[in-house]
Design a protein around this motif. Structure first.
Motif, PDB file in Angstrom:
ATOM      1  N   ILE A 147      -0.591   5.813  -3.037  1.00  0.00           N
ATOM      2  CA  ILE A 147      -1.930   5.405  -3.478  1.00  0.00           C
ATOM      3  C   ILE A 147      -2.823   6.626  -3.662  1.00  0.00           C
ATOM      4  CG2 ILE A 147      -3.966   4.038  -2.819  1.00  0.00           C
ATOM      5  CD1 ILE A 147      -1.518   2.264  -3.247  1.00  0.00           C
ATOM      6  N   ASP A 150      -4.299  11.389   2.518  1.00  0.00           N
ATOM      7  CA  ASP A 150      -5.270  10.960   3.527  1.00  0.00           C
ATOM      8  C   ASP A 150      -4.714   9.752   4.272  1.00  0.00           C
ATOM      9  OD1 ASP A 150      -7.483  10.054   5.007  1.00  0.00           O
ATOM     10  OD2 ASP A 150      -8.876  10.919   3.536  1.00  0.00           O
ATOM     11  N   THR A 183       3.757  13.718  -1.042  1.00  0.00           N
ATOM     12  CA  THR A 183       2.884  12.582  -1.351  1.00  0.00           C
ATOM     13  C   THR A 183       1.649  13.076  -2.116  1.00  0.00           C
ATOM     14  OG1 THR A 183       3.617  11.611   0.748  1.00  0.00           O
ATOM     15  CG2 THR A 183       1.714  10.586  -0.321  1.00  0.00           C
ATOM     16  N   HIS A 199       3.998   2.506  -3.939  1.00  0.00           N
ATOM     17  CA  HIS A 199       3.356   2.661  -2.625  1.00  0.00           C
ATOM     18  C   HIS A 199       2.615   3.979  -2.410  1.00  0.00           C
ATOM     19  CE1 HIS A 199       6.741   5.205  -2.154  1.00  0.00           C
ATOM     20  NE2 HIS A 199       6.653   5.332  -0.854  1.00  0.00           N
ATOM     21  N   ALA A 207      -6.153  14.290  -1.546  1.00  0.00           N
ATOM     22  CA  ALA A 207      -5.049  13.601  -2.248  1.00  0.00           C
ATOM     23  C   ALA A 207      -4.114  12.963  -1.221  1.00  0.00           C
ATOM     24  CB  ALA A 207      -4.272  14.573  -3.133  1.00  0.00           C
ATOM     25  N   ASP A 267       6.430  16.918   3.783  1.00  0.00           N
ATOM     26  CA  ASP A 267       6.302  15.471   3.594  1.00  0.00           C
ATOM     27  C   ASP A 267       4.906  15.123   3.083  1.00  0.00           C
ATOM     28  OD1 ASP A 267       6.848  12.801   3.572  1.00  0.00           O
ATOM     29  OD2 ASP A 267       7.160  12.586   5.718  1.00  0.00           O
ATOM     30  N   SER A 271       9.124  12.488  -2.799  1.00  0.00           N
ATOM     31  CA  SER A 271       8.322  11.271  -2.903  1.00  0.00           C
ATOM     32  C   SER A 271       8.378  10.790  -4.334  1.00  0.00           C
ATOM     33  CB  SER A 271       6.849  11.547  -2.581  1.00  0.00           C
ATOM     34  OG  SER A 271       6.645  11.619  -1.201  1.00  0.00           O
ATOM     35  N   GLY A 277       3.185   8.655   5.427  1.00  0.00           N
ATOM     36  CA  GLY A 277       3.354   9.790   4.525  1.00  0.00           C
ATOM     37  C   GLY A 277       3.818  11.080   5.191  1.00  0.00           C
ATOM     38  N   LYS A 297       8.173  10.893   8.866  1.00  0.00           N
ATOM     39  CA  LYS A 297       9.586  11.280   8.768  1.00  0.00           C
ATOM     40  C   LYS A 297       9.738  12.800   8.751  1.00  0.00           C
ATOM     41  CE  LYS A 297       9.769   8.178   5.612  1.00  0.00           C
ATOM     42  NZ  LYS A 297      10.143   7.680   4.288  1.00  0.00           N
ATOM     43  N   ASP A 309      -2.390   5.336   8.853  1.00  0.00           N
ATOM     44  CA  ASP A 309      -0.981   5.044   8.594  1.00  0.00           C
ATOM     45  C   ASP A 309      -0.279   6.387   8.415  1.00  0.00           C
ATOM     46  OD1 ASP A 309       1.442   4.586   7.332  1.00  0.00           O
ATOM     47  OD2 ASP A 309       0.649   3.104   5.928  1.00  0.00           O
TER      48      ASP A 309
HETATM   49  P1  ADP Z   1       8.179   7.528   1.615  1.00  0.00           P
HETATM   50  O1  ADP Z   1       7.550   7.047   2.871  1.00  0.00           O
HETATM   51  O2  ADP Z   1       8.683   6.466   0.727  1.00  0.00           O
HETATM   52  O3  ADP Z   1       9.171   8.611   1.846  1.00  0.00           O
HETATM   53  P2  ADP Z   1       5.848   9.162   1.121  1.00  0.00           P
HETATM   54  O4  ADP Z   1       6.208  10.249   2.062  1.00  0.00           O
HETATM   55  O5  ADP Z   1       5.305   9.607  -0.191  1.00  0.00           O
HETATM   56  O6  ADP Z   1       7.040   8.211   0.774  1.00  0.00           O
HETATM   57  O7  ADP Z   1       4.783   8.278   1.871  1.00  0.00           O
HETATM   58  C1  ADP Z   1       4.280   7.116   1.335  1.00  0.00           C
HETATM   59  C2  ADP Z   1       3.646   6.308   2.447  1.00  0.00           C
HETATM   60  O8  ADP Z   1       2.488   6.986   2.928  1.00  0.00           O
HETATM   61  C3  ADP Z   1       3.156   4.963   1.975  1.00  0.00           C
HETATM   62  O9  ADP Z   1       4.101   3.958   2.270  1.00  0.00           O
HETATM   63  C4  ADP Z   1       1.866   4.751   2.738  1.00  0.00           C
HETATM   64  O10 ADP Z   1       2.144   4.220   4.012  1.00  0.00           O
HETATM   65  C5  ADP Z   1       1.345   6.146   2.906  1.00  0.00           C
HETATM   66  N1  ADP Z   1       0.512   6.628   1.794  1.00  0.00           N
HETATM   67  C6  ADP Z   1       0.402   6.162   0.526  1.00  0.00           C
HETATM   68  N2  ADP Z   1      -0.443   6.906  -0.210  1.00  0.00           N
HETATM   69  C7  ADP Z   1      -0.881   7.896   0.621  1.00  0.00           C
HETATM   70  C8  ADP Z   1      -1.785   8.991   0.465  1.00  0.00           C
HETATM   71  N3  ADP Z   1      -2.388   9.239  -0.704  1.00  0.00           N
HETATM   72  N4  ADP Z   1      -1.992   9.784   1.543  1.00  0.00           N
HETATM   73  C9  ADP Z   1      -1.393   9.547   2.725  1.00  0.00           C
HETATM   74  N5  ADP Z   1      -0.528   8.544   2.934  1.00  0.00           N
HETATM   75  C10 ADP Z   1      -0.273   7.719   1.899  1.00  0.00           C
END
Ligand code: ADP
Ligand code: MG
Length: 334
Positions: free
Chosen positions: A246, A101, A276, A244, A99, A272, A228, A160, A163, A157
């Protein structure tokens, strides 16, 4: 100290506010003279910029860009912190059954969330891009300190978890600097350092449907609170909202009836990642997941305006969302 308190107007706390990692960050520390607090905070800002320069998916010279540019080509040497983060991300991917990744990146890019050139990709494009998602194809060589993405077209990326990792890193860093009390808020990631005048910190839980309101107050000690939600970054196309977070299995924004997930844990990086992941899972799977875990608590807000707190946090959560039309209840282990 009292003088300092008066000058500052807020019981000797000194605050700094910066924009980094695509978000607003606030850091407040207590118990220092103004002069030394300002110096420590200025150094902390530099620490954040340094981490951002490693983890950014958009800065050209970051470790992550370097890794992505060499996908399918060659392993690249990166900093120890980047290795630690990617290892942690892989662990969370396993734990959450995919969930969460970080190899979801090609899909996140296709939707335009990285550049803000938002678009709705065609079905075929999504089908192709989800075939690049699998953290098992990230090879880490700890001795050589390298990372290799095995398939061309893959990308990672850390958005997620970056931070959360930064929050954990900074709270340790502040403690090493002798700061015994403080609170950091890094765009949806709040971390407490010590206590505030002997009391727990109060953290407002945002109303996902109203920027200016909260649905309650959480009390925390040396812990992280991470939220999130689809309301944080999104765009509208033909009357539909696309956000955002996914679902890596489908390549589409996760729509499982949740509008926000808040995780409370002493591990901010994990909190964190889990915020997500549990958003992607939806309420039923997320509750099952919590029942099998023992290192975090959660508060879920559903589309039908229910606020659901897991039993371990219920005593430290004061719900105030009735007037905004929310209904509150507790989730129990058994
Ligand atoms: P935010 O960054 O707004 O605090 P999140 O911690 O939920 O929110 O992270 C969302 C970010 O993580 C997205 O902008 C994208 O870069 C990445 N992301 C989106 N979906 C996933 C996922 N299923 N698993 C890992 N990273 C994700
Ligand atoms: Mg997250």
């Amino acid at each position: 100290m009292e003088d300092i308190a008066k000058k500052n107007g807020k019981d000797n706390g000194v605050t700094t506010k910066i924009f980094a990692m695509n978000t607003v960050m606030n850091m407040t520390i207590y118990g220092e003279s103004i002069e030394s607090a300002k110096k420590i905070l200025a150094e902390a800002e530099q620490e954040i910029y340094q981490l951002e320069a490693l983890f950014s998916a958009t800065m050209k010279n970051s470790d992550i860009s370097y890794i992505n540019e060499n996908a399918g080509k060659s392993p690249v040497k990166v900093s120890e912190q980047t290795i630690t983060m990617i290892e942690k991300a892989k662990e969370i991917q396993k734990l959450t059954n995919g969930a969460f990744d970080i190899t979801v990146s090609p899909v996140v890019k296709a939707w335009g969330f990285t550049t803000r050139n938002f678009r709705v990709p065609k079905k075929e494009e999504i089908t192709k891009l989800i075939s690049y998602i699998n953290s098992d194809w990230i090879t880490i060589n700890k001795e050589e300190q390298t990372v290799f993405l095995e398939k061309p077209g893959m990308a990672i990326d850390l958005g997620g978890i970056a931070k959360g990792y930064t929050a954990d890193y900074l709270s340790n860093w502040f403690e090493q600097k002798g700061v015994a009390s403080g609170i950091l808020s890094l765009g949806g990631n709040v971390i407490g350092i010590g206590l505030h005048n002997g009391n727990k910190w109060g953290v407002a839980l945002q109303d996902p449907l109203n920027e200016n309101a909260s649905v309650g107050i959480l009390k925390i000690g040396n812990q992280s609170v991470v939220t999130s939600g689809g309301y944080q970054r999104n765009f509208e196309k033909d009357g539909k909202i696309y956000h955002h977070i996914i679902n890596p299995k489908t390549g589409y924004p996760a729509e499982e009836g949740l509008i926000s997930v808040t995780i409370i844990s002493s591990d901010g990086t994990k909190a964190d990642g889990l915020s997500t992941a549990l958003f992607v899972m939806g309420i039923e799977q997320a509750v099952d997941f919590w029942r099998q875990s023992n290192d975090f608590e959660a508060i879920f807000i559903t589309e039908d305006r229910r606020v659901l707190a897991t039993e371990g946090i219920a005593d430290d959560f004061q719900f105030t969302g009735e007037s905004q039309g929310y209904q509150y209840s507790t989730i129990f282990k058994k």
